[in-house]
Design a protein around this motif. Structure first.
Motif, short mmCIF file in Angstrom:
data_model
loop_
_atom_site.label_atom_id
_atom_site.label_comp_id
_atom_site.label_asym_id
_atom_site.label_seq_id
_atom_site.Cartn_x
_atom_site.Cartn_y
_atom_site.Cartn_z
N UNK A 146 0.83 -1.20 0.00
CA UNK A 146 0.00 0.00 0.00
C UNK A 146 0.87 1.26 0.00
N UNK A 147 1.94 1.23 0.78
CA UNK A 147 2.86 2.38 0.81
C UNK A 147 3.44 2.63 -0.57
N UNK A 148 3.83 1.56 -1.26
CA UNK A 148 4.39 1.70 -2.60
C UNK A 148 3.35 2.29 -3.56
N UNK A 149 2.12 1.87 -3.41
CA UNK A 149 1.05 2.35 -4.28
C UNK A 149 0.84 3.84 -4.10
N UNK A 150 1.01 4.34 -2.87
CA UNK A 150 0.72 5.74 -2.54
C UNK A 150 1.96 6.63 -2.53
N UNK A 151 3.10 6.10 -2.94
CA UNK A 151 4.34 6.88 -2.96
C UNK A 151 4.57 7.42 -4.37
N UNK A 152 4.79 8.73 -4.52
CA UNK A 152 5.05 9.28 -5.85
C UNK A 152 6.21 8.58 -6.53
N UNK A 153 5.98 8.12 -7.75
CA UNK A 153 7.05 7.48 -8.52
C UNK A 153 8.06 8.53 -8.96
N UNK A 154 9.29 8.08 -9.17
CA UNK A 154 10.37 8.98 -9.57
C UNK A 154 10.85 8.66 -10.97
N UNK A 155 11.23 9.70 -11.69
CA UNK A 155 11.85 9.52 -12.99
C UNK A 155 13.31 9.13 -12.79
N UNK A 156 13.98 8.83 -13.87
CA UNK A 156 15.39 8.41 -13.77
C UNK A 156 16.28 9.53 -13.24
N UNK A 157 15.83 10.78 -13.36
CA UNK A 157 16.61 11.90 -12.83
C UNK A 157 16.28 12.22 -11.37
N UNK A 158 15.42 11.38 -10.76
CA UNK A 158 15.09 11.55 -9.35
C UNK A 158 13.93 12.49 -9.08
N UNK A 159 13.35 13.08 -10.13
CA UNK A 159 12.22 13.99 -9.95
C UNK A 159 10.91 13.20 -9.86
#
Length: 397
Positions: A296-309
């Motif tokens: 659930x935490x993974x589902x609700x965590x903003x994903x990051x691009x390869x540049x870390x943004x």
């Protein structure tokens, strides 16, 4: 849809060798849960919802608000079917379009919990012949960062019309996705671009690993555990065309729409549900009844691009929104929330939960708005008022 279970009463009698009068005694049902409190009376919400009907923005809508698994407000406005004048209710099943995507993400996370895959696996592990599959991970597909195009919105009218009247195999849909020009808008992980293609590929992965159709997997592993009694993926196009009718506004009022085949949309948008079931889904999901805490935490965590943004942030406006796995995540007025909308020919929907307060708002319309700006503005006003009332109620408790 949701039916209130009838209370079960028993009769007990006293007896002896002498003739005694039989006295009925009420026996409590020890298996029943606590009685639900009465629904809230929210006149401002009633008025905003009724305005949709009075100004002919939609034939009907259903609206439900829940807090901590308890329904606060649940009403229908207008009609489900214009021809029959059948009233719409919070138990009327309507197509939820892209709200489906969070179920697809949850299915992938469940398979990860079963150690059948990792969200960091490349797509090539499951579809080795798909172009550039070795460069794309499942997590990128779930967060719209794969760079892939969109086979649904890209198709010409002839294919979309055909999709209303036929069933598709996974191979059929794969051919449509692969035929995209360009198949990728940019390199995997380099940006954010909404992609129905990615979520349909994810549902094909679910089928490959589980040995079940995507509809069967969702029913067994998501709908039933979450207590969803009226959420389904139709098994064929014929059933879908008779299950629910959506509309598009026109100069004559509303034109009926035939929905796209569920097998054409699959994990990108094939489900239909009710406003009450969607509230129950978020109560179960956020309450740990569907996924483990880490998932659930993974589902609700903003994903990051390869540049870390962060994968996506809406510029301007009042609600900066990032994207996790199948859900938008953000903060408004210091309230954390997760959300997703949906729109498909004839239908529009919105599902939002305030995570800390456990308040959920679900709104479904049997109209796609036809792209009218005033439909979008009215949607926002209704959503904001429902959220305000739900959060205020949470503070009072």
């Amino acid at each position: 849809m949701t039916r209130r279970a009838a209370l079960v009463a028993g009769l007990a009698s006293l007896g002896s060798s002498a003739l005694l009068k039989v006295v009925p005694i009420e026996v409590p049902n020890l298996l029943a849960g606590p009685k639900a409190p009465p629904l809230k009376d929210w006149p401002t919400l009633d008025a905003l919802a009724q305005t949709f009907i009075d100004t002919r923005l939609t034939p009907g809508l259903s609206l439900s608000v829940m807090r901590k698994g308890v329904m606060l407000y649940s009403k229908g406005f207008g009609v489900a079917t214009i021809d029959t004048d059948e009233a719409i209710t919070p138990q009327t099943t309507l197509r939820i379009a892209s709200i489906t995507k969070q179920f697809t993400a949850a299915a992938i996370l469940l398979l990860q919990e079963q150690r059948l895959l990792s969200v960091n696996d490349p797509l090539s592990r499951f579809l080795p012949d798909f172009p550039r599959a070795g460069e794309v991970t499942l997590s990128q597909l779930m967060s719209h960062t794969s760079g892939m195009g969109d086979y649904v919105n890209r198709q010409d009218m002839a294919i979309l019309t055909e999709a209303q009247n036929r069933d598709y195999t996974a191979d059929d849909v794969l051919k449509l996705i692969r035929a995209g020009k360009p198949l990728y808008r940019f390199g995997p992980g380099l940006g954010w671009a909404y992609s129905n293609s990615g979520f349909t590929l994810l549902s094909i992965v679910v089928e490959h690993l589980s040995g079940l159709s995507f509809a069967d997997f969702c029913e067994q592993h998501l709908f039933k555990p979450a207590g969803l009694n009226h959420t389904v993926i139709d098994r064929d196009c014929a059933t879908a065309n008779t299950a629910a009718r959506g509309y598009t506004p026109s100069g004559r009022g509303f034109d009926p729409h035939v929905p796209a085949s569920p097998s054409f949309l699959s994990g990108a948008g094939a489900m239909r549900s009710t406003s009450e079931d969607l509230c129950q889904w978020h109560a179960a999901l956020l309450g740990g009844k569907v996924l483990k805490a880490d998932s659930l935490t993974a589902m609700l965590t903003p994903a990051l691009l390869r540049n870390g943004q962060p994968a996506w942030e809406r510029e301007g406006g009042t609600e900066p929104l990032n994207y996790g796995f199948g859900l938008g995540v953000g903060t408004v007025d210091n309230h954390r929330y997760c959300t997703h909308g949906g729109r498909i020919n004839g239908f529009t929907g919105h599902l939002r939960s305030f995570i800390d307060e456990q308040v959920t708002v679900s709104i479904l319309y049997n109209c796609d708005g036809g792209g009218a700006a005033r439909f979008g503005a009215a949607q926002k006003a209704l959503r904001v008022e429902a959220s305000r009332l739900g959060l205020e109620d949470a503070v009072k408790v």
